[in-house]
Design a protein around this motif. Structure first.
Motif, short mmCIF file in Angstrom:
data_model
loop_
_atom_site.label_atom_id
_atom_site.label_comp_id
_atom_site.label_asym_id
_atom_site.label_seq_id
_atom_site.Cartn_x
_atom_site.Cartn_y
_atom_site.Cartn_z
N ASP A 21 0.83 -1.22 0.00
CA ASP A 21 0.00 0.00 0.00
C ASP A 21 0.86 1.26 0.00
N VAL A 22 1.93 1.27 0.79
CA VAL A 22 2.82 2.44 0.84
C VAL A 22 3.49 2.64 -0.51
N LEU A 23 3.98 1.57 -1.11
CA LEU A 23 4.63 1.70 -2.42
C LEU A 23 3.64 2.21 -3.46
N GLU A 24 2.42 1.70 -3.43
CA GLU A 24 1.40 2.17 -4.37
C GLU A 24 1.02 3.62 -4.11
N LYS A 25 0.96 4.01 -2.85
CA LYS A 25 0.63 5.40 -2.48
C LYS A 25 1.63 6.36 -3.10
N HIS A 26 2.87 5.93 -3.19
CA HIS A 26 3.93 6.78 -3.74
C HIS A 26 4.15 6.53 -5.24
N ASP A 27 3.27 5.74 -5.84
CA ASP A 27 3.41 5.41 -7.27
C ASP A 27 4.82 4.93 -7.60
N ASP A 31 11.57 -0.53 -10.16
CA ASP A 31 12.96 -0.36 -9.70
C ASP A 31 13.03 0.38 -8.37
N LEU A 32 12.19 1.40 -8.18
CA LEU A 32 12.19 2.12 -6.91
C LEU A 32 11.67 1.24 -5.78
N GLY A 33 10.61 0.48 -6.04
CA GLY A 33 10.07 -0.42 -5.03
C GLY A 33 11.11 -1.44 -4.57
N LEU A 34 11.82 -2.02 -5.54
CA LEU A 34 12.85 -2.99 -5.19
C LEU A 34 14.01 -2.35 -4.44
N MET A 35 14.38 -1.13 -4.84
CA MET A 35 15.45 -0.42 -4.15
C MET A 35 15.05 -0.14 -2.69
N VAL A 36 13.81 0.31 -2.50
CA VAL A 36 13.33 0.60 -1.14
C VAL A 36 13.30 -0.68 -0.30
N LEU A 37 12.77 -1.75 -0.86
CA LEU A 37 12.72 -3.01 -0.11
C LEU A 37 14.12 -3.55 0.19
N GLY A 38 15.02 -3.44 -0.76
CA GLY A 38 16.40 -3.87 -0.54
C GLY A 38 17.09 -3.05 0.53
N ASN A 39 16.90 -1.74 0.48
CA ASN A 39 17.50 -0.89 1.51
C ASN A 39 16.90 -1.17 2.88
N ALA A 40 15.59 -1.43 2.92
CA ALA A 40 14.95 -1.77 4.19
C ALA A 40 15.53 -3.07 4.75
N ALA A 41 15.70 -4.06 3.88
CA ALA A 41 16.29 -5.34 4.33
C ALA A 41 17.70 -5.12 4.86
#
Length: 76
Positions: A21-27, A31-41
């Motif tokens: 939901d957060v990723l969709e909220k920010h459209d 590549d950005l979604g994977l970068m965010v998830l990778g950085n979070a991990a």
């Protein structure tokens, strides 16, 4: 053999839905979604483990991710 989690599926699915939901909220594009998830991990691993444990956990995480993607590929 599937891995048995100590966490309930409902809880895992709830958290996944909220993250998506957060990723969709920010459209966020792929590549950005994977970068965010990778950085979070990476942040979770770095904040939670000693430097000696980090590489092994990251490698296990990466291996599990690859296995998860392969097991869901039904196009071949």
């Amino acid at each position: 053999m599937p891995i048995v989690s100590k966490y309930k599926n409902d809880k895992v699915e709830q958290i996944i839905d909220e993250v998506i939901d957060v990723l969709e909220k920010h459209d966020a594009p792929l590549d950005l979604g994977l970068m965010v998830l990778g950085n979070a991990a990476a942040n979770i691993i770095n904040a939670s483990l000693s430097p000696k444990q980090r590489q092994a956990v990251a490698e296990k995480f990466a291996k599990a991710l690859v296995a998860s993607v392969k097991s869901k590929d039904t196009s071949h």
